[in-house]
Design an enzyme around this catalytic site. Structure first.
Site, PDB file in Angstrom:
ATOM      1  N   SER A  70       0.812  -1.215   0.000  1.00  0.00           N
ATOM      2  CA  SER A  70       0.000   0.000   0.000  1.00  0.00           C
ATOM      3  C   SER A  70       0.843   1.260   0.000  1.00  0.00           C
ATOM      4  O   SER A  70       0.365   2.326  -0.371  1.00  0.00           O
ATOM      5  CB  SER A  70      -0.902   0.023   1.227  1.00  0.00           C
ATOM      6  OG  SER A  70      -0.129   0.115   2.405  1.00  0.00           O
TER       7      SER A  70
ATOM      8  N   ASP B 278      15.182  -1.930  34.498  1.00  0.00           N
ATOM      9  CA  ASP B 278      13.858  -2.367  34.031  1.00  0.00           C
ATOM     10  C   ASP B 278      13.223  -3.273  35.071  1.00  0.00           C
ATOM     11  O   ASP B 278      13.754  -4.337  35.394  1.00  0.00           O
ATOM     12  CB  ASP B 278      13.997  -3.107  32.696  1.00  0.00           C
ATOM     13  CG  ASP B 278      12.670  -3.278  31.973  1.00  0.00           C
ATOM     14  OD1 ASP B 278      11.672  -3.576  32.650  1.00  0.00           O
ATOM     15  OD2 ASP B 278      12.644  -3.138  30.745  1.00  0.00           O
TER      16      ASP B 278
ATOM     17  N   HIS C  94      11.211   0.287  32.641  1.00  0.00           N
ATOM     18  CA  HIS C  94      10.566  -0.293  31.465  1.00  0.00           C
ATOM     19  C   HIS C  94       9.770   0.738  30.670  1.00  0.00           C
ATOM     20  O   HIS C  94       9.682   0.639  29.447  1.00  0.00           O
ATOM     21  CB  HIS C  94       9.638  -1.430  31.899  1.00  0.00           C
ATOM     22  CG  HIS C  94       9.094  -2.231  30.758  1.00  0.00           C
ATOM     23  ND1 HIS C  94       9.881  -3.078  29.995  1.00  0.00           N
ATOM     24  CD2 HIS C  94       7.843  -2.296  30.218  1.00  0.00           C
ATOM     25  CE1 HIS C  94       9.134  -3.646  29.059  1.00  0.00           C
ATOM     26  NE2 HIS C  94       7.899  -3.181  29.172  1.00  0.00           N
TER      27      HIS C  94
END
Length: 274
Positions: free
Chosen positions: A156, A221, A250
């Site tokens: 596309s 994290d 995170h």
């Protein structure tokens, strides 16, 4: 881990092991949709309507640069796709797989800002069961979702599904933001091998990626331990210099200045020479 107790985790993994249910419980947190897509009478043009929860931060001019449409996956679901024209002279389009607790509406402003800063167009999609996409979020649907998005992007004119896709298709490069090695290794950090019922086994797939791989991970994290990023980096065929963001968790890696600096350097300089 989605606030599950130890007994609930044991039940999920042992009574009996079922990857689909494990993935749904631990990984997928679809929010209430923050946007709708309205199709015109011709059926070829879709209009994006954002709710207040989408927290749109730009003008109508930037919104006009966003093209949305629906495409069908090999599993029969219809997923929403978003193409953001961020730069008239962009050489690359970034196929972006967003986090597990947001949808395209919530990410739209971020895509505008990111793409304009690193001179990339952004193509993203909503997983099955997220936003305007039909179906339910499952591991198998996740892989079908990104494959349909990839095909739509190529005909596309987006960490878990990206690893699976890049292991099967060649791309200019792969960027993994706070990636996990596998579902079991997140739930049970002492896991040393991949079991047949383990969900999202990125640790076994990443070595099949032949494209350059940039891994970004926060050292603090609290959701997916920093060790996951290190382990995946060591398995890459063509790793580039990673970005270990000292002190980042995170959900705040992109707020650190070196995040955008590293992406800009990778896209504008390193990809040209790879």
């Amino acid at each position: 881990m989605n606030n599950l107790s130890f007994s609930e985790l044991c039940c999920l993994f042992c009574c009996p092991p079922c990857p689909g249910k494990i993935a749904s419980k631990l990984a997928f947190l679809p929010p209430d949709p923050t946007y709708t897509l309205m199709c015109d009478e011709s059926g070829s043009r879709w209009t994006l309507h954002l709710s207040e929860r989408a927290d749109w931060q730009y003008s109508s001019r930037e919104k006009d640069a966003i093209e949305c449409f629906m495409t069908r996956t090999s599993k029969g679901n219809r997923i929403a796709c978003m193409f953001v024209r961020c730069s008239p002279n962009a050489k690359y389009t970034l196929l972006f797989s967003h986090g597990n607790a947001v949808d395209l509406g919530q990410m739209s402003s971020f895509y505008i800002g990111l793409g304009s800063r690193i001179n990339c167009n952004i193509f993203s999609y909503d997983y099955s069961g997220y936003g305007a996409s039909s179906g339910k979020p499952t591991e198998k649907n996740l892989y079908a979702d990104i494959e349909a998005a990839w095909l739509a992007l190529r005909t596309s004119i987006g960490t878990v599904p990206s690893v699976d896709l890049a292991a099967r298709y060649e791309s200019a490069a792969v960027i993994l933001h706070s990636p996990l090695t596998s579902g079991m290794r997140v739930a049970f950090p002492d896991t040393k091998k991949t079991y047949c019922f383990d969900a999202f086994p990125n640790i076994d797939k990443i070595s099949k990626i032949t494209s350059p791989v940039l891994i970004i991970h926060g050292t603090e994290d609290e959701v997916i331990d920093f060790s996951h990023g290190l382990a995946l980096f060591e398995r890459c065929q063509r790793p580039v210099e990673p970005l270990w963001v000292e002190g980042a968790g995170h959900n705040d890696v992109e707020l650190y200045g070196q995040y955008l600096e590293r992406l800009k350097q990778f896209v504008s300089q390193e990809l040209v020479n790879l």
